[in-house]
Design a protein around this motif. Structure first.
Motif, PDB file in Angstrom:
ATOM      1  N   ARG A   1       0.821  -1.216   0.000  1.00 22.50           N
ATOM      2  CA  ARG A   1       0.000   0.000   0.000  1.00 22.50           C
ATOM      3  C   ARG A   1       0.857   1.268   0.000  1.00 22.50           C
ATOM      4  NH1 ARG A   1      -3.420  -3.253   3.552  1.00 22.50           N
ATOM      5  NH2 ARG A   1      -2.155  -2.567   5.336  1.00 22.50           N
TER       6      ARG A   1
ATOM      7  N   ASP B   1      -2.498   2.298  -7.592  1.00 29.39           N
ATOM      8  CA  ASP B   1      -2.417   2.952  -8.898  1.00 29.39           C
ATOM      9  C   ASP B   1      -1.213   2.534  -9.744  1.00 29.39           C
ATOM     10  OD1 ASP B   1      -4.768   4.387  -8.518  1.00 29.39           O
ATOM     11  OD2 ASP B   1      -3.721   6.001  -7.459  1.00 29.39           O
TER      12      ASP B   1
ATOM     13  N   ASN C   1      -8.445   0.104   1.709  1.00 29.79           N
ATOM     14  CA  ASN C   1      -8.922   0.970   0.618  1.00 29.79           C
ATOM     15  C   ASN C   1     -10.308   0.563   0.119  1.00 29.79           C
ATOM     16  OD1 ASN C   1      -6.356   2.267   0.634  1.00 29.79           O
ATOM     17  ND2 ASN C   1      -5.534   0.661  -0.687  1.00 29.79           N
TER      18      ASN C   1
ATOM     19  N   LYS D   1     -13.391   1.799   0.305  1.00 30.20           N
ATOM     20  CA  LYS D   1     -14.208   2.808  -0.380  1.00 30.20           C
ATOM     21  C   LYS D   1     -13.675   3.098  -1.775  1.00 30.20           C
ATOM     22  CE  LYS D   1     -15.928   5.186   3.744  1.00 30.20           C
ATOM     23  NZ  LYS D   1     -15.975   6.467   4.495  1.00 30.20           N
ATOM     24  N   ASP D   2     -12.362   3.190  -1.901  1.00 26.48           N
ATOM     25  CA  ASP D   2     -11.750   3.460  -3.201  1.00 26.48           C
ATOM     26  C   ASP D   2     -11.982   2.297  -4.160  1.00 26.48           C
ATOM     27  OD1 ASP D   2     -10.177   5.086  -4.945  1.00 26.48           O
ATOM     28  OD2 ASP D   2      -8.484   3.743  -4.600  1.00 26.48           O
ATOM     29  N   ILE D   3     -11.922   1.064  -3.633  1.00 33.69           N
ATOM     30  CA  ILE D   3     -12.154  -0.115  -4.468  1.00 33.69           C
ATOM     31  C   ILE D   3     -13.593  -0.144  -4.965  1.00 33.69           C
ATOM     32  CG2 ILE D   3     -12.254  -2.639  -4.465  1.00 33.69           C
ATOM     33  CD1 ILE D   3      -9.932  -2.588  -2.477  1.00 33.69           C
TER      34      ILE D   3
ATOM     35  N   ARG E   1     -15.509   2.396  -5.460  1.00 34.45           N
ATOM     36  CA  ARG E   1     -15.638   3.429  -6.494  1.00 34.45           C
ATOM     37  C   ARG E   1     -15.065   2.959  -7.823  1.00 34.45           C
ATOM     38  NH1 ARG E   1     -12.258   6.572  -8.723  1.00 34.45           N
ATOM     39  NH2 ARG E   1     -10.603   6.119  -7.196  1.00 34.45           N
ATOM     40  N   LYS E   2     -13.890   2.331  -7.771  1.00 32.80           N
ATOM     41  CA  LYS E   2     -13.239   1.870  -9.000  1.00 32.80           C
ATOM     42  C   LYS E   2     -14.073   0.804  -9.709  1.00 32.80           C
ATOM     43  CE  LYS E   2      -8.420   2.854  -7.812  1.00 32.80           C
ATOM     44  NZ  LYS E   2      -7.089   2.280  -7.515  1.00 32.80           N
TER      45      LYS E   2
END
Length: 290
Positions: A132, A161, A262, A264-266, A268-269
């Motif tokens: 990470r 990323d 992560n 929430k980010d996952i 979203r992606k």
């Protein structure tokens, strides 16, 4: 006798101290160690005309708790040297097609259970944390390990990323690693027969002060000796096939552990991906499980 010494040298150095039956066993192992590594105590005893108990006592004399420990030491000594042809000829356990399926699946289950029993959970959590934090994560795996490397890289790309899978493409692996810095991370996947090119690449990135996580078969494998963190998952030698089921399972767990922070980010992606998949008809919409 120290188990960490080369077993063949140990047998040679202590041959005169063995009993008559032990000398017969020692001679057979020294001359046919590639075959002995895959024999049960009973089968080895029959091959040299001694009792199974004599073989077990011989292992104890060498300092092993049992014959299985001696057998494992032999397998560790030779598994990086065996050719594919030798593996086919040695593994007669799988010649019975009716029972081979169960035997192969049981071997994979045993390998996964070994991870559960032997994994260093602190090292596992540290590995997920290092992934990470890294500026760029390079995933390196050549030959049979390349499939695992591609799989790990594919899913890490959904979580972080900057992920680059290093493979034998148009560019040499050193060209793909030439921009590695001490802020990056290399995840190497290395299994017998160990790729010389992989180990050369690891030494190169180590010189550049880049941290290394290895996923390999043992804490004493060549890759582990160069790595900062080692996650061990044994591969099973099944005739001419190296079963990588256990390392695949470990990689799945590592991907999930890396994504925990992560979530929430996952979400979203993957939401964005679902929109793209729907727009361009990536999946069969007539299939209710798409």
């Amino acid at each position: 006798m120290k188990k960490n010494l080369d077993l063949i040298k140990t047998l040679q150095q202590n041959y005169r101290t063995f009993s008559k039956g032990q000398k017969i066993i020692a001679e057979y192992i020294m001359e046919n160690y590639d075959k002995a590594a895959f024999m049960t105590a009973s089968k080895l005893g029959k091959s040299v005309n001694v009792s199974e108990s004599t073989v077990v006592r011989f292992a104890n004399t060498l300092g092993y708790e049992g014959y299985r420990d001696l057998q494992k030491e032999l397998q560790d000594l030779i598994k990086n040297k065996l050719t594919t042809v030798q593996r086919i000829s040695l593994n007669d356990d799988f010649s019975d097609r009716q029972n081979s399926l169960k035997k192969i699946l049981k071997k994979d289950i045993e390998s996964i259970n070994k991870i559960i029993d032997e994994i260093d959970y602190d090292a596992f959590e540290k590995a997920a944390d290092e992934i990470r934090k890294a500026r760029i994560v390079y995933v390196l795996g050549l030959r049979s390990s390349s499939f695992l490397a591609e799989y790990l890289g594919f899913y890490l790309n959904f979580i972080i990323d900057n992920v680059k899978v290093v493979n034998l493409g148009p560019n040499d692996i050193f060209e793909q690693l030439m921009k590695v810095t001490d802020k990056d991370l290399v995840i190497v996947i290395s299994y017998p027969r160990y790729s010389k090119r992989t180990l050369e690449a690891l030494r190169y990135v180590k010189e550049r002060n880049c941290d290394i996580i290895s996923i390999t078969d043992s804490l004493i494998s060549p890759a582990a000796q160069i790595s900062d963190i080692t996650l061990a998952a044994r591969n099973s030698m099944v005739s001419f096939v190296d079963s990588l089921v256990a390392p695949m399972s470990l990689i799945n767990a590592l991907i999930i552990a890396t994504g925990f922070e992560n979530e929430k980010d996952i979400i979203r992606k993957f939401g964005d991906l679902e929109d793209i998949w729907n727009k361009y008809n990536i999946y069969d919409k007539n299939n209710p499980n798409h």
